[in-house]
Design a protein around this motif. Structure first.
Motif, PDB file in Angstrom:
ATOM      1  N   THR A 170       0.836  -1.202   0.000  1.00 18.03           N
ATOM      2  CA  THR A 170       0.000   0.000   0.000  1.00 18.03           C
ATOM      3  C   THR A 170       0.871   1.253   0.000  1.00 18.03           C
ATOM      4  O   THR A 170       0.544   2.245  -0.673  1.00 18.03           O
ATOM      5  CB  THR A 170      -0.955   0.016   1.212  1.00 18.03           C
ATOM      6  N   VAL A 174       0.850   4.355  -2.908  1.00 18.98           N
ATOM      7  CA  VAL A 174       0.664   5.761  -2.550  1.00 18.98           C
ATOM      8  C   VAL A 174       1.878   6.598  -2.960  1.00 18.98           C
ATOM      9  O   VAL A 174       1.743   7.673  -3.567  1.00 18.98           O
ATOM     10  CB  VAL A 174       0.388   5.900  -1.039  1.00 18.98           C
ATOM     11  N   LYS A 177       2.264   6.779  -6.952  1.00 19.80           N
ATOM     12  CA  LYS A 177       1.277   7.676  -7.565  1.00 19.80           C
ATOM     13  C   LYS A 177       1.606   9.138  -7.268  1.00 19.80           C
ATOM     14  O   LYS A 177       1.452  10.003  -8.123  1.00 19.80           O
ATOM     15  CB  LYS A 177      -0.119   7.344  -7.060  1.00 19.80           C
ATOM     16  N   ALA A 178       2.074   9.410  -6.053  1.00 23.12           N
ATOM     17  CA  ALA A 178       2.369  10.788  -5.668  1.00 23.12           C
ATOM     18  C   ALA A 178       3.547  11.367  -6.432  1.00 23.12           C
ATOM     19  O   ALA A 178       3.698  12.597  -6.497  1.00 23.12           O
ATOM     20  CB  ALA A 178       2.640  10.869  -4.170  1.00 23.12           C
ATOM     21  N   ARG A 182       2.735   5.527 -13.327  1.00 22.11           N
ATOM     22  CA  ARG A 182       1.545   4.721 -13.563  1.00 22.11           C
ATOM     23  C   ARG A 182       1.700   3.439 -12.753  1.00 22.11           C
ATOM     24  O   ARG A 182       2.734   2.770 -12.844  1.00 22.11           O
ATOM     25  CB  ARG A 182       1.379   4.397 -15.049  1.00 22.11           C
ATOM     26  N   VAL A 197      -7.524   0.484  -6.258  1.00 23.89           N
ATOM     27  CA  VAL A 197      -7.856   1.447  -7.318  1.00 23.89           C
ATOM     28  C   VAL A 197      -8.640   2.628  -6.748  1.00 23.89           C
ATOM     29  O   VAL A 197      -8.293   3.796  -6.983  1.00 23.89           O
ATOM     30  CB  VAL A 197      -8.652   0.749  -8.436  1.00 23.89           C
ATOM     31  N   GLU A 198      -9.677   2.345  -5.982  1.00 22.56           N
ATOM     32  CA  GLU A 198     -10.592   3.399  -5.551  1.00 22.56           C
ATOM     33  C   GLU A 198     -10.053   4.232  -4.397  1.00 22.56           C
ATOM     34  O   GLU A 198     -10.338   5.432  -4.313  1.00 22.56           O
ATOM     35  CB  GLU A 198     -11.940   2.783  -5.161  1.00 22.56           C
ATOM     36  N   GLU A 199      -9.277   3.619  -3.501  1.00 24.74           N
ATOM     37  CA  GLU A 199      -8.807   4.344  -2.322  1.00 24.74           C
ATOM     38  C   GLU A 199      -7.345   4.790  -2.428  1.00 24.74           C
ATOM     39  O   GLU A 199      -6.996   5.861  -1.925  1.00 24.74           O
ATOM     40  CB  GLU A 199      -8.981   3.479  -1.071  1.00 24.74           C
ATOM     41  N   LEU A 200      -6.514   3.980  -3.065  1.00 23.53           N
ATOM     42  CA  LEU A 200      -5.089   4.314  -3.139  1.00 23.53           C
ATOM     43  C   LEU A 200      -4.711   5.015  -4.433  1.00 23.53           C
ATOM     44  O   LEU A 200      -3.652   5.630  -4.507  1.00 23.53           O
ATOM     45  CB  LEU A 200      -4.235   3.048  -2.984  1.00 23.53           C
ATOM     46  N   GLY A 201      -5.549   4.884  -5.462  1.00 22.34           N
ATOM     47  CA  GLY A 201      -5.266   5.556  -6.721  1.00 22.34           C
ATOM     48  C   GLY A 201      -4.529   4.734  -7.747  1.00 22.34           C
ATOM     49  O   GLY A 201      -4.050   5.286  -8.750  1.00 22.34           O
ATOM     50  N   ALA A 202      -4.409   3.408  -7.537  1.00 26.14           N
ATOM     51  CA  ALA A 202      -3.778   2.560  -8.544  1.00 26.14           C
ATOM     52  C   ALA A 202      -4.519   2.706  -9.876  1.00 26.14           C
ATOM     53  O   ALA A 202      -5.744   2.868  -9.912  1.00 26.14           O
ATOM     54  CB  ALA A 202      -3.773   1.105  -8.098  1.00 26.14           C
ATOM     55  N   ASP A 203      -3.787   2.649 -10.990  1.00 24.47           N
ATOM     56  CA  ASP A 203      -4.392   2.835 -12.311  1.00 24.47           C
ATOM     57  C   ASP A 203      -5.135   1.603 -12.793  1.00 24.47           C
ATOM     58  O   ASP A 203      -6.080   1.719 -13.577  1.00 24.47           O
ATOM     59  CB  ASP A 203      -3.304   3.225 -13.312  1.00 24.47           C
TER      60      ASP A 203
END
Length: 322
Positions: A170, A174, A177-178, A182, A197-203
């Motif tokens: 995790t 994070v 992405k920051a 990708r 995908v929805e909480e951590l921002g994975a593509d």
């Protein structure tokens, strides 16, 4: 003082070796200092210790725990760097052949107080809570070193994180992405893939072993034997596989023909340095990054957290408050 410690070694049921109770106050050698612990976080290292990996019965009882945030003797809020190097060592602490972690040679952090070398204290950013800061020294520092010291990735590159859901994975999502990457992830759990995908921002998220839309620039590997072949197949020619753990087994097939023919780089990564911990905390403060915390427990219920960790029922980190 109250502490959670390894009282017995049990390779089959590690949590059975854990006890929570009174332990003597720690003695503070010259050059070391005492930290009053406010929060700690749990790691697979604690389970391995209870199984007897890196910890022998002759060393018991041993207070467990690598990670802590608390108050130093001068009243400063601090984060503990758990890699203890030889006092004469200069340079990268993780390369010191005599290094150890708290709870291996020295009593760990799952206690009301812990003693550490003065050089192992790092100021805690005011923007991080004690619970958030306690997640940084092992899982998040491991992820930071994998991405920014060992991988050779550049912003815009694609990275695959195997086994999304754990503390290191995790953090990898994070942090990557920051910093403009990708990020693709894998997990056996549909729920964890969705959360990544929805909480951590994975593509994108895939089942383990799935053929990916294209090959990636780097793979972050903490799972080991179960995902090793997929990690190698996922890499573009000249790509990098960064390995920091092997929770599913440490002896996968080498597949050397693929490694040399595609000129892949396989790079080991272990923990991180004090300077890297400073950099990680600074990045989190500037970018507003926060660890994913699955649960917060009192120290007296730390066995519950270790059991959940052993069962793989965790998304992010489990924290205990002291």
């Amino acid at each position: 003082m109250l502490a959670a410690y390894a009282a017995r070694i049990d390779p089959d049921d590690p949590v059975r070796g854990l006890e929570v109770g009174e332990r003597p106050e720690p003695e503070c050698p010259s050059g070391w200092t005492t930290v009053t612990v406010r929060a700690v976080s749990l790691n697979h290292h604690d389970l391995w210790s209870l199984r007897g990996v890196g910890l022998s019965a002759s060393q018991l009882p041993m207070i467990l725990g690598c990670d802590a945030a608390g108050i130093d003797e001068d009243g400063n809020e601090v984060v503990v760097h758990s890699v203890i190097s030889d006092p004469e060592w200069r340079g990268d602490e993780t390369l010191d052949p005599r290094r150890s972690l708290l709870s291996e040679r020295y009593q760990g952090t799952f206690a009301e107080r812990v003693v550490v070398p003065r050089r192992n204290l790092v100021p805690k950013p005011a923007s991080l809570s004690f619970e958030e800061a306690a997640c940084m020294p092992t899982s998040w520092l491991t992820a930071y070193r994998m991405l920014f010291t060992q991988s050779g990735l550049r912003p815009g590159d694609t990275v695959l994180v195997q086994g999304a859901g754990g503390g290191v994975s995790t953090a990898l999502v994070v942090l990557a992405k920051a910093t403009g990457h990708r990020v693709w992830v894998t997990s056996r759990s549909a729920a964890k893939r969705k959360r990544a995908v929805e909480e951590l921002g994975a593509d994108a998220a895939f089942e383990p072993g799935t053929r990916l839309p294209e090959r990636v620039d780097a793979v972050m590997e903490t799972v080991g034997a179960a995902t090793w072949g997929h990690s190698l197949r996922a890499l573009r020619p000249g790509g990098t596989l960064v390995v920091s753990g092997a929770t599913s087994g440490a002896n996968p097939p080498a597949e050397l023909n693929r490694v040399f023919f595609l000129q892949l780089r396989v790079v080991g990564s272990t923990m991180g340095t004090r300077d890297e911990l400073v950099g990680l905390l600074s990045l989190c403060e500037r970018a507003g990054l926060r660890p994913v915390i699955d649960d917060v427990l009192p120290l007296t219920e730390i066995g519950k957290g270790l059991a959940a960790l052993a069962a793989g029922k965790v998304f992010g980190k489990i924290v205990a408050t002291v």
